[in-house]
Design an enzyme around this catalytic site. Structure first.
Site, short mmCIF file in Angstrom:
data_model
loop_
_atom_site.label_atom_id
_atom_site.label_comp_id
_atom_site.label_asym_id
_atom_site.label_seq_id
_atom_site.Cartn_x
_atom_site.Cartn_y
_atom_site.Cartn_z
N ASP A 52 -2.56 -67.41 18.33
CA ASP A 52 -1.46 -66.56 18.80
C ASP A 52 -0.60 -66.12 17.62
O ASP A 52 0.36 -65.36 17.79
CB ASP A 52 -0.64 -67.27 19.89
CG ASP A 52 -0.02 -68.57 19.43
OD1 ASP A 52 -0.28 -68.98 18.28
OD2 ASP A 52 0.71 -69.19 20.22
N SER A 53 -0.99 -66.54 16.40
CA SER A 53 -0.39 -65.97 15.20
C SER A 53 -0.69 -64.48 15.11
O SER A 53 -0.09 -63.76 14.30
CB SER A 53 -0.89 -66.69 13.93
OG SER A 53 -2.30 -66.78 13.94
N ASP A 91 -6.21 -69.36 21.48
CA ASP A 91 -4.92 -69.95 21.87
C ASP A 91 -4.51 -69.49 23.26
O ASP A 91 -4.54 -68.28 23.55
CB ASP A 91 -3.82 -69.50 20.90
CG ASP A 91 -3.60 -70.49 19.78
OD1 ASP A 91 -3.84 -71.69 19.98
OD2 ASP A 91 -3.16 -70.04 18.69
N LYS A 121 -7.17 -73.48 22.98
CA LYS A 121 -6.25 -74.41 22.29
C LYS A 121 -4.88 -74.32 22.95
O LYS A 121 -4.42 -73.23 23.32
CB LYS A 121 -6.15 -74.05 20.81
CG LYS A 121 -5.11 -74.90 20.05
CD LYS A 121 -5.27 -74.82 18.56
CE LYS A 121 -4.65 -73.64 17.87
NZ LYS A 121 -3.19 -73.50 18.04
N GLU A 123 -0.76 -76.03 22.71
CA GLU A 123 0.19 -76.77 21.88
C GLU A 123 0.91 -77.84 22.69
O GLU A 123 1.45 -77.53 23.76
CB GLU A 123 1.24 -75.81 21.29
CG GLU A 123 0.67 -74.83 20.29
CD GLU A 123 1.74 -73.92 19.68
OE1 GLU A 123 2.94 -74.14 19.92
OE2 GLU A 123 1.35 -72.99 18.96
N GLU A 190 -0.37 -79.62 12.42
CA GLU A 190 0.30 -78.61 11.60
C GLU A 190 1.54 -79.17 10.93
O GLU A 190 2.42 -79.74 11.60
CB GLU A 190 0.65 -77.39 12.47
CG GLU A 190 1.33 -76.28 11.66
CD GLU A 190 1.35 -74.91 12.35
OE1 GLU A 190 0.75 -74.77 13.44
OE2 GLU A 190 1.96 -74.00 11.78
O1 KIV Z 1 -2.03 -69.38 15.86
C1 KIV Z 1 -2.52 -69.89 14.83
O2 KIV Z 1 -2.92 -69.20 13.88
C2 KIV Z 1 -2.60 -71.34 14.77
C3 KIV Z 1 -3.03 -71.95 13.47
C4 KIV Z 1 -1.92 -71.89 12.51
C5 KIV Z 1 -3.55 -73.32 13.63
O3 KIV Z 1 -2.33 -72.00 15.72
#
Ligand code: KIV
Length: 272
Positions: A52-53, A91, A121, A123, A190
């Protein structure tokens, strides 16, 4: 083995877990689009995260909070189309799984069905245990994410190193054990102290994938655009830049502008 690419053996969650068992480090990177994902996959990483980055890197938002499930599916679909070998993890975005396990399951199913990705994934630890177990019970592989969890940025107020204090470190270890117990196939750690990463990696049998978490994680992940030096302003201590693509791209574009203005592009050979 894939029907479409019979010569290439796909990386599975089992292969990722076997790599930890035999002490082979796991290389992971993010990708958000078809062209980049194809390059990253062909270069040989084992795992590609559609993070989600994308909210920051692709859309220019300050945080990861605004990205929607439809936008994540768009990015994931583009990545999956390009990838022949790596395991593709996506994510679940902010607001699509917290607090309601049925909604979490629906979100995970949408991502898997509509994008063709291989895992999701999420969090968090104990607070989202119900969501994780419900997704796992549908046969969807889950990767955990502990330490700095950017979707909770407004709770913490800063992107500094997490779990430096004993109580937070203990909670992180308990959360990691819980993620292993319920059946997650791996966990991202992280921005936590290196010594804590070592402790977690020795405590759980599932692979730990570190970002800003030191050398003791079972694998490493970076945001692709950071590794390539595209964003010059972002330079945390943990980041190693392997290229200066910002410089390379700026030079190329400047040369193009010069050639257009100087009327040397296109030339005779470049014309019909
Ligand atoms: O969203 C992302 O890029 C991440 C990584 C930094 C692990 O969760």
């Amino acid at each position: 083995m894939s029907i479409h690419t019979p010569d290439i053996k796909r990386v599975t969650t089992h292969i990722i877990q076997e790599m930890k068992a035999r002490g082979e480090k796991i290389s992971c990177l993010t990708a958000y689009d078809f062209s980049m994902a194809g390059i990253v996959d062909a270069a040989g990483v084992e795992l590609i995260l559609v993070g989600d980055s994308a909210s920051n890197v692709m859309a220019g938002h300050e945080t990861t909070l605004p990205i929607t499930i439809d936008q994540m599916i768009y990015h994931a679909t583009s990545v999956v189309r390009a990838v022949k070998r790596a395991l593709v993890v996506v994510d679940l975005p902010f607001g699509s799984y917290q607090g309601n396990s049925r909604e979490a399951l629906n979100s995970a199913i949408r991502i898997m069905k509509e994008s063709g990705a291989h895992a999701v994934k999420l969090e968090g630890g104990l607070e989202i245990k119900d969501s994780i177990t419900r997704i796992l019970s549908a046969g969807v592989p889950v990767m955990g994410h502990l330490g700095l969890t950017p979707q909770s940025i407004y709770k913490f107020g800063t992107y500094t190193v997490r779990a430096k204090q004993e109580a937070e470190a203990q909670k992180l270890i308990e959360d990691a054990k819980m993620l292993e117990d319920v059946g997650c196939f791996s966990v991202v750690l992280e921005k936590i102290p290196s010594s804590l990463t070592k402790q977690v990696s020795e405590t759980v049998t599932i692979p730990t994938i570190g970002i800003g978490a030191g050398p003791h994680a079972d694998g490493q992940i970076l945001v692709l655009h950071d590794l390539l030096g595209i964003n010059k302003a972002f330079k945390p201590r943990f980041l190693r830049r392997y290229a200066d693509l910002n410089g390379v791209m700026t030079d190329a574009i400047s040369n193009y502008i010069k050639d257009v203005k100087g009327k040397s592009f296109p030339n005779h050979q470049e014309s019909y």
